[in-house]
Design an enzyme around this catalytic site. Structure first.
Site, PDB file in Angstrom:
ATOM      1  N   PRO A  13       3.491   3.193  11.453  1.00 44.46           N
ATOM      2  CA  PRO A  13       3.113   4.533  11.000  1.00 44.46           C
ATOM      3  C   PRO A  13       2.564   4.574   9.579  1.00 44.46           C
ATOM      4  O   PRO A  13       3.029   3.852   8.694  1.00 44.46           O
ATOM      5  CB  PRO A  13       4.424   5.324  11.092  1.00 44.46           C
ATOM      6  N   ASN A  14       1.572   5.431   9.425  1.00 46.11           N
ATOM      7  CA  ASN A  14       0.927   5.743   8.138  1.00 46.11           C
ATOM      8  C   ASN A  14       0.010   4.643   7.615  1.00 46.11           C
ATOM      9  O   ASN A  14      -0.677   4.837   6.615  1.00 46.11           O
ATOM     10  CB  ASN A  14       1.969   6.123   7.065  1.00 46.11           C
ATOM     11  N   ARG A  21      -3.569   6.200   0.874  1.00 47.63           N
ATOM     12  CA  ARG A  21      -2.138   6.394   0.735  1.00 47.63           C
ATOM     13  C   ARG A  21      -1.559   5.581  -0.432  1.00 47.63           C
ATOM     14  O   ARG A  21      -1.605   4.348  -0.407  1.00 47.63           O
ATOM     15  CB  ARG A  21      -1.494   5.921   2.043  1.00 47.63           C
ATOM     16  N   TYR A  26       0.166   0.433  -2.214  1.00 46.70           N
ATOM     17  CA  TYR A  26      -0.348  -0.261  -1.025  1.00 46.70           C
ATOM     18  C   TYR A  26      -1.755  -0.832  -1.193  1.00 46.70           C
ATOM     19  O   TYR A  26      -2.260  -1.480  -0.273  1.00 46.70           O
ATOM     20  CB  TYR A  26      -0.305   0.685   0.183  1.00 46.70           C
ATOM     21  N   ASN A  77       3.706  -5.180  10.854  1.00 45.79           N
ATOM     22  CA  ASN A  77       4.136  -4.357   9.734  1.00 45.79           C
ATOM     23  C   ASN A  77       4.554  -3.041  10.363  1.00 45.79           C
ATOM     24  O   ASN A  77       3.708  -2.212  10.706  1.00 45.79           O
ATOM     25  CB  ASN A  77       3.008  -4.140   8.721  1.00 45.79           C
ATOM     26  N   ALA A  80       7.677   2.311   7.955  1.00 43.91           N
ATOM     27  CA  ALA A  80       9.032   2.837   7.754  1.00 43.91           C
ATOM     28  C   ALA A  80       9.957   2.547   8.929  1.00 43.91           C
ATOM     29  O   ALA A  80      11.185   2.526   8.767  1.00 43.91           O
ATOM     30  CB  ALA A  80       8.962   4.345   7.494  1.00 43.91           C
ATOM     31  N   HIS A  83      12.824   0.009   8.701  1.00 48.46           N
ATOM     32  CA  HIS A  83      14.135   0.327   8.127  1.00 48.46           C
ATOM     33  C   HIS A  83      14.983   1.209   9.037  1.00 48.46           C
ATOM     34  O   HIS A  83      16.140   1.487   8.733  1.00 48.46           O
ATOM     35  CB  HIS A  83      13.944   1.035   6.775  1.00 48.46           C
ATOM     36  N   ASP A  90      14.869  -4.233  19.222  1.00 49.66           N
ATOM     37  CA  ASP A  90      15.322  -4.589  20.572  1.00 49.66           C
ATOM     38  C   ASP A  90      14.145  -5.020  21.446  1.00 49.66           C
ATOM     39  O   ASP A  90      14.274  -5.948  22.250  1.00 49.66           O
ATOM     40  CB  ASP A  90      16.038  -3.405  21.234  1.00 49.66           C
ATOM     41  N   GLU A 101       7.227 -10.793  10.239  1.00 44.76           N
ATOM     42  CA  GLU A 101       7.246  -9.446   9.663  1.00 44.76           C
ATOM     43  C   GLU A 101       6.517  -9.471   8.322  1.00 44.76           C
ATOM     44  O   GLU A 101       6.765 -10.366   7.502  1.00 44.76           O
ATOM     45  CB  GLU A 101       8.714  -9.038   9.454  1.00 44.76           C
ATOM     46  N   HIS A 103       4.898  -7.058   4.913  1.00 42.77           N
ATOM     47  CA  HIS A 103       4.806  -5.803   4.161  1.00 42.77           C
ATOM     48  C   HIS A 103       3.832  -5.989   3.017  1.00 42.77           C
ATOM     49  O   HIS A 103       3.821  -7.039   2.359  1.00 42.77           O
ATOM     50  CB  HIS A 103       6.177  -5.401   3.598  1.00 42.77           C
ATOM     51  N   LEU A 104       3.043  -4.957   2.785  1.00 43.10           N
ATOM     52  CA  LEU A 104       2.111  -4.976   1.660  1.00 43.10           C
ATOM     53  C   LEU A 104       2.874  -4.985   0.344  1.00 43.10           C
ATOM     54  O   LEU A 104       2.590  -5.770  -0.564  1.00 43.10           O
ATOM     55  CB  LEU A 104       1.207  -3.735   1.728  1.00 43.10           C
ATOM     56  N   SER A 105       3.837  -4.076   0.241  1.00 43.28           N
ATOM     57  CA  SER A 105       4.620  -3.961  -0.996  1.00 43.28           C
ATOM     58  C   SER A 105       5.833  -4.885  -0.927  1.00 43.28           C
ATOM     59  O   SER A 105       6.231  -5.325   0.158  1.00 43.28           O
ATOM     60  CB  SER A 105       5.077  -2.504  -1.186  1.00 43.28           C
ATOM     61  N   ARG A 110      11.795  -1.950  -4.346  1.00 43.11           N
ATOM     62  CA  ARG A 110      11.649  -0.512  -4.176  1.00 43.11           C
ATOM     63  C   ARG A 110      13.003   0.147  -3.867  1.00 43.11           C
ATOM     64  O   ARG A 110      14.042  -0.442  -4.133  1.00 43.11           O
ATOM     65  CB  ARG A 110      10.594  -0.248  -3.097  1.00 43.11           C
ATOM     66  N   ARG A 114      14.775   0.783   1.522  1.00 41.74           N
ATOM     67  CA  ARG A 114      13.735  -0.113   2.046  1.00 41.74           C
ATOM     68  C   ARG A 114      14.196  -1.578   2.050  1.00 41.74           C
ATOM     69  O   ARG A 114      13.475  -2.463   2.498  1.00 41.74           O
ATOM     70  CB  ARG A 114      12.445   0.002   1.221  1.00 41.74           C
TER      71      ARG A 114
END
Ligand code: DQA
Length: 152
Positions: A13-14, A21, A26, A77, A80, A83, A90, A101, A103-105, A110, A114
Site C-alpha cells: 500500500p501507498n 509521498r 522514500y 515491500n 505498512a 508491521h 501466513d 523483504e 524497505h526503502l527507508s 523510525r 515500524r
C-alpha cells in the site's frame, strides 16, 4: 541460471505514490522508475521479474497464492502491512517460496511500531534503508540464494 527463473515483485500500500509521498523519507523516484531499475537488474541477472502493486491486503495475498508453481522467488515491500499483517506472512509461509523483504527507508531508525515485521521471520533476509537500491540489492540477494539452493 536459466532465463526461466521468475521472481514476483510485490509492492504494498501507498507505494503507488512514490515520488510524491514523503520524498524526504522514500526518495523522488516513482514506482515506475523503481520498476525500471529492477528490470535493468533482472536483465543483468538473467531472471524474469513480474511486478505488481496493490493497496489491498487481500489482493496481495491472492498474488502470493497465485505465485505458487509460477515464480521461484518473491521480493516484497509490504509497506505498512509489514508491521500489521499476519495474513500476508501466513500466505508467504503457505506457498513456501523463498522471499526477500525490502524497505526503502531504514525502518529501525523510525517509529517503534515500524521496528516489528511479521514477514522477517519467514523471509530469507531483509534489506532496509537504501532507497530504491534496496530493491536491486534484494533481487540480487534473492537470485543468489535461488542459485545456491536449486529446487530438487
Ligand atoms: C516502507 C516502510 C513502512 O514502514 C511504510 O509503512 C511504507 C514503506 C519502506 O519501504 O520504507 O509504506 O515499507
Amino acid at each position: 541460471m536459466s532465463v526461466q527463473t521468475s521472481v514476483l515483485v510485490l509492492h504494498g500500500p501507498n507505494l503507488n505514490l512514490l515520488g510524491l509521498r514523503e520524498p524526504n523519507i522514500y526518495g523522488r523516484l516513482t514506482l515506475d522508475e523503481v520498476d525500471s531499475l529492477l528490470l535493468v537488474e533482472s536483465i543483468a541477472l538473467s531472471v524474469e521479474i513480474v511486478t505488481q502493486q496493490s493497496n489491498h491486503e487481500g489482493e496481495l495475498i491472492d498474488a502470493i497464492h497465485n505465485s505458487y508453481q509460477k515464480h521461484q522467488g518473491i521480493l516484497i515491500n509490504a509497506g505498512a502491512y509489514t508491521h500489521t499483517s499476519l495474513a500476508i506472512a501466513d500466505a508467504l509461509k503457505s506457498v513456501r517460496i523463498p522471499t526477500v523483504e525490502v524497505h526503502l527507508s531504514n525502518i529501525y531508525q523510525r517509529e517503534a511500531f515500524r521496528h516489528h515485521s511479521f514477514i522477517a521471520p519467514i523471509a530469507i533476509g531483509q534489506i532496509s534503508g537504501f532507497g530504491a537500491q534496496s530493491y536491486c540489492l534484494g533481487l540480487r540477494a534473492l537470485v543468489g540464494y535461488l542459485r545456491d539452493n536449486p529446487k530438487l
